[in-house]
Design a protein around this motif. Structure first.
Motif, PDB file in Angstrom:
ATOM      1  N   SER A 508       0.997  -0.694  -0.263  1.00  0.00           N
ATOM      2  CA  SER A 508      -0.236   0.193   0.221  1.00  0.00           C
ATOM      3  C   SER A 508       0.694   1.295   0.077  1.00  0.00           C
ATOM      4  CB  SER A 508      -0.699  -0.034   1.217  1.00  0.00           C
ATOM      5  OG  SER A 508      -1.958  -0.917   1.010  1.00  0.00           O
ATOM      6  N   LEU A 509       2.333   0.976  -0.376  1.00  0.00           N
ATOM      7  CA  LEU A 509       3.132   2.385  -0.667  1.00  0.00           C
ATOM      8  C   LEU A 509       3.419   3.365   0.750  1.00  0.00           C
ATOM      9  CD1 LEU A 509       2.291   3.283  -4.313  1.00  0.00           C
ATOM     10  CD2 LEU A 509       3.897   1.316  -2.903  1.00  0.00           C
ATOM     11  N   ASN A 510       3.515   2.463   1.581  1.00  0.00           N
ATOM     12  CA  ASN A 510       4.076   2.991   3.484  1.00  0.00           C
ATOM     13  C   ASN A 510       4.965   2.332   3.741  1.00  0.00           C
ATOM     14  OD1 ASN A 510       3.508   4.530   5.938  1.00  0.00           O
ATOM     15  ND2 ASN A 510       1.589   3.641   6.180  1.00  0.00           N
ATOM     16  N   PRO A 511       5.838   3.139   3.510  1.00  0.00           N
ATOM     17  CA  PRO A 511       7.041   2.323   3.709  1.00  0.00           C
ATOM     18  C   PRO A 511       7.443   2.214   5.146  1.00  0.00           C
ATOM     19  CG  PRO A 511       7.678   3.662   2.195  1.00  0.00           C
ATOM     20  CD  PRO A 511       6.179   3.991   2.432  1.00  0.00           C
ATOM     21  N   VAL A 512       6.872   3.208   5.767  1.00  0.00           N
ATOM     22  CA  VAL A 512       8.090   3.391   7.496  1.00  0.00           C
ATOM     23  C   VAL A 512       6.706   2.095   7.786  1.00  0.00           C
ATOM     24  CG1 VAL A 512       7.594   4.824   9.312  1.00  0.00           C
ATOM     25  CG2 VAL A 512       8.375   5.695   6.583  1.00  0.00           C
ATOM     26  N   ALA A 513       5.687   2.160   8.250  1.00  0.00           N
ATOM     27  CA  ALA A 513       5.057   1.861   8.526  1.00  0.00           C
ATOM     28  C   ALA A 513       4.803  -0.351   8.541  1.00  0.00           C
ATOM     29  CB  ALA A 513       2.912   1.383   8.437  1.00  0.00           C
ATOM     30  N   GLN A 544      12.826  -3.769   2.260  1.00  0.00           N
ATOM     31  CA  GLN A 544      11.752  -2.453   2.825  1.00  0.00           C
ATOM     32  C   GLN A 544      13.198  -0.928   2.318  1.00  0.00           C
ATOM     33  OE1 GLN A 544       8.445  -2.098   2.444  1.00  0.00           O
ATOM     34  NE2 GLN A 544       9.169  -0.024   1.833  1.00  0.00           N
ATOM     35  N   HIS A 545      14.021  -1.791   3.125  1.00  0.00           N
ATOM     36  CA  HIS A 545      15.677  -0.822   3.655  1.00  0.00           C
ATOM     37  C   HIS A 545      16.083  -0.918   2.109  1.00  0.00           C
ATOM     38  CE1 HIS A 545      15.861  -0.225   7.590  1.00  0.00           C
ATOM     39  NE2 HIS A 545      15.789  -1.541   7.769  1.00  0.00           N
ATOM     40  N   PHE A 546      15.769  -1.757   1.145  1.00  0.00           N
ATOM     41  CA  PHE A 546      16.876  -1.730  -0.404  1.00  0.00           C
ATOM     42  C   PHE A 546      15.743  -1.012  -1.055  1.00  0.00           C
ATOM     43  CE2 PHE A 546      18.759  -4.976  -2.896  1.00  0.00           C
ATOM     44  CZ  PHE A 546      19.316  -3.526  -4.484  1.00  0.00           C
ATOM     45  N   MET A 547      14.441  -1.224  -1.169  1.00  0.00           N
ATOM     46  CA  MET A 547      14.251  -0.163  -1.624  1.00  0.00           C
ATOM     47  C   MET A 547      14.258   1.342  -1.884  1.00  0.00           C
ATOM     48  SD  MET A 547       9.883  -2.257  -2.199  1.00  0.00           S
ATOM     49  CE  MET A 547       9.730  -2.340  -0.697  1.00  0.00           C
ATOM     50  N   GLN A 548      14.477   1.775   0.161  1.00  0.00           N
ATOM     51  CA  GLN A 548      14.043   3.228   0.017  1.00  0.00           C
ATOM     52  C   GLN A 548      16.115   3.459  -0.134  1.00  0.00           C
ATOM     53  OE1 GLN A 548      11.425   2.403   3.508  1.00  0.00           O
ATOM     54  NE2 GLN A 548      11.224   4.315   2.828  1.00  0.00           N
ATOM     55  N   ALA A 725       7.309  10.899 -10.008  1.00  0.00           N
ATOM     56  CA  ALA A 725       6.419  11.699  -8.498  1.00  0.00           C
ATOM     57  C   ALA A 725       5.867  10.446  -7.829  1.00  0.00           C
ATOM     58  CB  ALA A 725       6.043  12.749  -9.484  1.00  0.00           C
ATOM     59  N   ASP A 726       5.428   9.732  -7.830  1.00  0.00           N
ATOM     60  CA  ASP A 726       4.840   8.581  -7.102  1.00  0.00           C
ATOM     61  C   ASP A 726       5.713   7.908  -6.897  1.00  0.00           C
ATOM     62  OD1 ASP A 726       2.357   9.197  -8.858  1.00  0.00           O
ATOM     63  OD2 ASP A 726       2.786   7.191 -10.110  1.00  0.00           O
ATOM     64  N   ALA A 727       7.665   7.927  -7.134  1.00  0.00           N
ATOM     65  CA  ALA A 727       8.818   7.045  -5.871  1.00  0.00           C
ATOM     66  C   ALA A 727       9.200   7.507  -5.485  1.00  0.00           C
ATOM     67  CB  ALA A 727       9.592   7.000  -7.513  1.00  0.00           C
ATOM     68  N   ALA A 728       9.085   9.447  -5.589  1.00  0.00           N
ATOM     69  CA  ALA A 728       9.111  10.473  -4.499  1.00  0.00           C
ATOM     70  C   ALA A 728       8.386  10.201  -3.638  1.00  0.00           C
ATOM     71  CB  ALA A 728       9.484  11.545  -5.027  1.00  0.00           C
ATOM     72  N   ALA A 729       7.484   9.797  -3.702  1.00  0.00           N
ATOM     73  CA  ALA A 729       5.408  10.479  -2.364  1.00  0.00           C
ATOM     74  C   ALA A 729       6.139   8.863  -1.402  1.00  0.00           C
ATOM     75  CB  ALA A 729       4.934   9.785  -2.648  1.00  0.00           C
ATOM     76  N   VAL A 730       7.010   8.197  -1.625  1.00  0.00           N
ATOM     77  CA  VAL A 730       6.914   7.280  -0.800  1.00  0.00           C
ATOM     78  C   VAL A 730       8.309   6.603  -0.337  1.00  0.00           C
ATOM     79  CG1 VAL A 730       4.692   6.167  -1.289  1.00  0.00           C
ATOM     80  CG2 VAL A 730       6.634   5.906  -2.559  1.00  0.00           C
ATOM     81  N   GLU A 731       9.243   7.704  -0.766  1.00  0.00           N
ATOM     82  CA  GLU A 731      10.618   7.887  -0.668  1.00  0.00           C
ATOM     83  C   GLU A 731      11.634   6.575  -1.274  1.00  0.00           C
ATOM     84  OE1 GLU A 731      11.480   8.197   3.409  1.00  0.00           O
ATOM     85  OE2 GLU A 731      10.563  10.207   3.292  1.00  0.00           O
ATOM     86  N   ARG A 732      10.820   5.891  -2.438  1.00  0.00           N
ATOM     87  CA  ARG A 732      11.392   4.569  -3.089  1.00  0.00           C
ATOM     88  C   ARG A 732      12.455   5.335  -3.791  1.00  0.00           C
ATOM     89  NH1 ARG A 732       6.989   3.257  -5.001  1.00  0.00           N
ATOM     90  NH2 ARG A 732       7.411   4.250  -7.150  1.00  0.00           N
ATOM     91  N   VAL A 733      13.715   5.199  -3.188  1.00  0.00           N
ATOM     92  CA  VAL A 733      15.286   5.670  -3.696  1.00  0.00           C
ATOM     93  C   VAL A 733      15.403   4.383  -4.947  1.00  0.00           C
ATOM     94  CG1 VAL A 733      17.729   6.661  -3.148  1.00  0.00           C
ATOM     95  CG2 VAL A 733      15.619   7.123  -1.293  1.00  0.00           C
TER      96      VAL A 733
END
Length: 901
Positions: A508-513, A544-548, A725-733
């Motif tokens: 659901s693109l909520n990486p912190v949670a 998740q760490h990898f994606m961010q 823009a979509d990736a930046a919204a959830v910090e998917r570095v």
């Protein structure tokens, strides 16, 4: 990780031959000849001496023997193979260890996949080994028969399987006969001739019989050993031998009834009562017999019965555990029902009480069902269900629950929850919902605390169902509901639910949670002793760490998880495949290709062992990328085709199907196969008008590359800007860096070099903390030239050093990979050939290698070559040895390195 199945070691005891055994050299010779074939079948009705013959033969052989005496409880495949491995490990402790680890997974993979590492272990054994499955007629589960068929078809030459039973097993016997893979010993072979009858009766009676009496006895028993033994026991107390022999005739059933009656009449009443009452037991010791009969001194009685040769078979060398001959036990049980039918249920309940008090709940449950006491069965099942689930014996659990009336389950709603849990494991989600509804209704009728806990467990299981169906919002809602109500002491369930919550948050693109949930799930699962859930949570946390963009943190998480697995003695369980793949992907990104290869080989081996298509697809994708980086685009393309084949065959969802499809199109571009890449873009049916679904991000990025190749860089930039823009919204570095790298190529294609370098500088600033290398290098020569131009313009020393590192990572292999022509792509990086092997492959072995490289199964390869499947197996074993590998995937990879494909 599941708890191991408790092993009753008496089932693994190999019977010893009696000192007074009648020699049968012809049969022993036949068995010795049979050992040259993969399978020996000994099939005859009860009482023909199958086990006795095997015991005599195995006393003479020089090789190792593993023995497994089966009972009806072994119809659960997890239990069956756990015991098989335990039997093998009695003679060679290392055998089947990888298979044992796979069996401990909460949802074990297909049994053929689990058997592969066992077969590899057996193939590595240089000394002969025989595995005996005694009383195989009790097995009714088709999945076990199918697995045995697979095992027989793939056994190495040093391993021999013996199956003994009363009936023909449902195996492809005609096919095995035609291929010379089966030896058979039948009732006609086992019958005693007149000479053997004479020797046997003299041993038991103590005096010879006349030739006429011997002939009459042989004719009436038809050489049937059990009948002969009972007749001989009866003759001990008779002077009128001839008239007694003439008095019985008819079927085996009639003879056995008649003769047992004769034998029992010679025994004291107390001994008769002991025999009849203990006949309800499949296995027994003195203490158990005393609990059932209420008679003291049971051990002395058992020892006397063995001395009197009264069909008592010891099950261990200490003479503590015994069983009756099956035929004798059947008659005794029939006599019990005739004479003391009112006592049967009580005897079973006494046995159940003893087994339960001594920690053998499965045996206790069997006796409670025999006593027709469903309420007591429900109580015991509630005590044992959790352990059965942890052992992966969900088929056994479903069998128990299926024997309970629904009315009983309604009064034990926790059993409905276990029904639902097993239904989720078997992916029968509708059945799971039915049992959850029943539990939910029962919870409403209970007191507040008990009812609330039940409802929480219902919500927990429903969260898993929602996750299976891809309903992430429902998964989150149900998981949060369950966690709010579950007691803090419910560590295992809280760990599973928290993991489901983390997965739902991630998708659901909520990486912190998601990261928080994964960390909590891992802690809870470790405290609960649920290793599989703990490792799965740690893997997802690392991903998740990898994606961010936190690559070092991801590596630390993966390594910590592997360390936890090693400390638990589970370093090779299937879930560790994902952890090794994660490390392989990190080392790939850091351009440490050898370390990436090492971890990927570990991932591939564990993935093949686990047999889960999702894991194998992701492993293939990582392997294809590694081939790409090493300059072998053809090998990369073949690997990704295999991944897509798995996607199609197993109908995998988009999150597994999309990445390999995208990478295949990228490979076509690298090979200058523009027609195929453009056709993919046309047929992919990607929606560019609405919201861009993250599940298809890899395909969208590849579509942008196709747009650039088609001379449409402006459209590529528009698409990439939306994705960024979509990736930046959830910090998917991780995604942002790759998107920016492709944007750089798009600007360059338009001749906007200043803008290209500006975007590149932004990408480098984002990629520097994580140490990204390949994400830039894989874009090829265009990226290299732009980096060179940018180096003269940047002032920050750290960025200059980063650009120098990237420049050093470019090499001739990368240049060739970036050239869109198949002519320039190196076919085999090593330039080696078959002649460079210490022992070259034969033409036939090369033919097998080429066939399996096209994706053919062993059976299909055999049909193509018009040979037996065993021949293909032998060629494969030879190939593995010559190439120094242990699996099909490794063989194909090594063959490409040597230029054999």
């Amino acid at each position: 990780m599941s708890a191991p199945t408790p092993i009753l070691t008496t089932k693994l005891y190999r019977p010893r031959a009696r000192a007074d055994l009648i020699a049968r050299p012809q049969l022993l010779t036949k068995l010795a000849e049979a050992a040259r074939r993969p399978l020996t079948l000994i099939s005859a009705p009860a009482g023909f001496g199958k086990t006795t013959l095997l015991a005599a033969w195995l006393e003479q052989v020089a090789w190792r023997v593993a023995w497994f005496s089966l009972d009806e409880g072994d119809n659960d495949p997890i239990r069956f193979w756990t015991y098989c491995i335990a039997a093998l490990q009695m003679v060679e402790p290392a055998l089947g260890e990888d298979m044992r680890s796979a069996l401990l997974a909460p949802q074990p993979p297909p049994i053929e996949a689990i058997l592969t590492p066992l077969l590899n272990d057996l193939a590595a054994e240089s000394q002969p080994l025989t595995l005996v499955l005694d009383d195989y007629h009790v097995i009714a589960a088709p999945v076990i028969h199918e697995a045995i068929t697979f095992l027989v078809g793939h056994l190495p030459p040093t391993t021999h399987l013996v199956i003994a039973g009363r009936t023909n097993p449902p195996l492809p016997l005609a096919r095995l006969r035609a291929r010379g893979q089966l030896a058979e010993i039948r009732a006609a072979d086992l019958r005693f001739n007149q000479t053997e009858v004479a020797h046997f009766v003299q041993e038991v009676v103590g005096q010879p019989l006349s030739d006429a009496d011997i002939a009459a006895l042989e004719m009436r028993t038809e050489g049937w050993v059990a009948g002969l033994q009972l007749a001989a026991l009866s003759l001990r107390a008779r002077a009128d031998v001839s008239s007694f022999i003439q008095a019985f005739t008819g079927s085996h059933a009639y003879i056995i009834d008649y003769l047992v009656e004769e034998v029992l009449q010679q025994l004291p009443d107390e001994t008769q009562r002991f025999l009849v009452q203990t006949a309800i037991l499949d296995r027994f010791c003195g203490a158990l017999c005393e609990a059932v009969t209420g008679q003291p001194g049971a051990q002395r009685v058992l020892e006397q019965l063995e001395r009197d040769n009264l069909f008592l078979i010891p099950l261990d060398t200490q003479r503590q555990w015994y069983r009756y001959h099956h035929l004798f036990a059947d008659v005794l049980r029939h006599r019990l029902r005739q004479l003391q039918s009112a006592l049967v249920a009580d005897l079973h309940l006494r046995a159940a009480g003893w087994f339960a008090a001594n920690g053998w709940l499965p045996e206790a449950i069997a006796h409670v069902f025999a006593a027709q006491a469903p309420e007591e069965a429900a109580r015991l099942i509630e005590c044992e269900a959790e352990a059965a689930l942890k052992r992966g014996e969900y088929m056994t659990l479903q069998g128990w629950l299926g024997r309970l009336p629904e009315a009983v389950i309604r009064t034990h709603p926790r059993l409905a929850l276990f029904w639902a849990s097993t239904a989720v494991i078997t992916h029968d989600l509708d059945a799971a919902q039915k049992w959850l509804a029943l539990a939910e209704a029962a919870a409403c009728d209970q007191s507040a605390p008990a009812g609330a806990e039940l409802l929480a467990e219902v919500a927990a299981i429903r969260a898993g169902i929602a996750l299976n169906r891809g309903d992430f919002s429902q998964t989150r809602a149900l998981a949060e509901q369950a966690l709010a109500a579950l007691p803090e002491s419910s560590l295992r369930l809280r760990g599973e639910v928290t993991l489901h919550l983390g997965l739902a948050q991630s998708w659901s693109l909520n990486p912190v949670a998601a990261v928080q949930a994964y960390a909590e799930a891992g802690r809870l699962a470790l405290r609960a002793g649920d290793l599989h859930t703990a490792l799965l949570a740690m893997f997802n946390q690392g991903s998740q760490h990898f994606m961010q963009g936190r690559l070092q943190q991801a590596a630390t998480t993966y390594r910590n998880a592997l360390q936890v697995a090693a400390e638990q003695g589970a370093a090779r369980i299937p879930i560790t495949s994902a952890l090794h793949r994660g490390l392989a992907e990190l080392h790939y990104e850091w351009n440490e290709l050898e370390r990436a290869s090492t971890h990927l080989q570990e991932a591939l081996e564990r993935g093949e062992r686990g047999g889960l298509p999702r894991v194998m697809v992701l492993n293939d994708l990582a392997l294809a990328r590694l081939h790409f980086a090493r300059g072998d685009a053809a090998a990369a393309l073949a690997t990704i085709e295999h991944a897509l084949h798995l996607v199609e065959v197993h109908e995998l969802p988009p999150r597994y199907a999309s990445p390999p499809a995208a990478f295949q199109a990228r490979l076509w571009l690298a090979l200058d196969n523009r027609e195929a890449a453009f056709a993919w873009a046309r047929d992919a049916d990607l929606d560019l008008m609405g919201e861009l679904d993250y599940l298809y991000e890899a395909e969208y990025i590849t579509l942008a590359r196709v747009f650039i190749a088609q001379g449409r860089p402006g459209e590529a930039q528009a698409l990439l800007a939306r994705l960024r823009a979509d990736a930046a919204a959830v910090e998917r570095v991780n995604s942002i860096v790759e998107i920016l790298a492709v944007e750089v190529v798009a600007w360059s294609a338009q001749g906007e070099l200043r803008q290209a370098r500006s975007v590149l500088e932004r990408a480098l600033n984002l990629g520097l903390p994580g140490g990204y290398i390949r994400i830039f290098v894989d874009e090829g020569e265009v990226m290299r030239q732009l980096l060179g131009g940018l180096r003269t313009q940047v002032a920050a020393p750290v960025l200059v050093n980063y650009i120098d590192r990237l420049d050093a990572a470019f090499g001739p292999t990368t240049t060739r990979m970036a050239t869109p022509t198949t002519e320039n792509a190196p076919a085999h990086p090593g330039g080696a050939s078959n002649e460079l092997l210490i022992e070259p492959l034969t033409e036939r072995e090369l033919e097998v290698l080429r066939l399996i490289a096209t994706g053919l199964s062993d059976r299909q390869a055999a049909e193509t070559m018009i040979v037996a499947i065993g021949t293909v197996k032998r060629h494969l074993n030879n190939i593995y040895g010559k190439l120094g590998v242990h699996s099909r995937t490794q063989a194909l990879a090594r063959a490409r390195e040597f230029g054999l494909l």
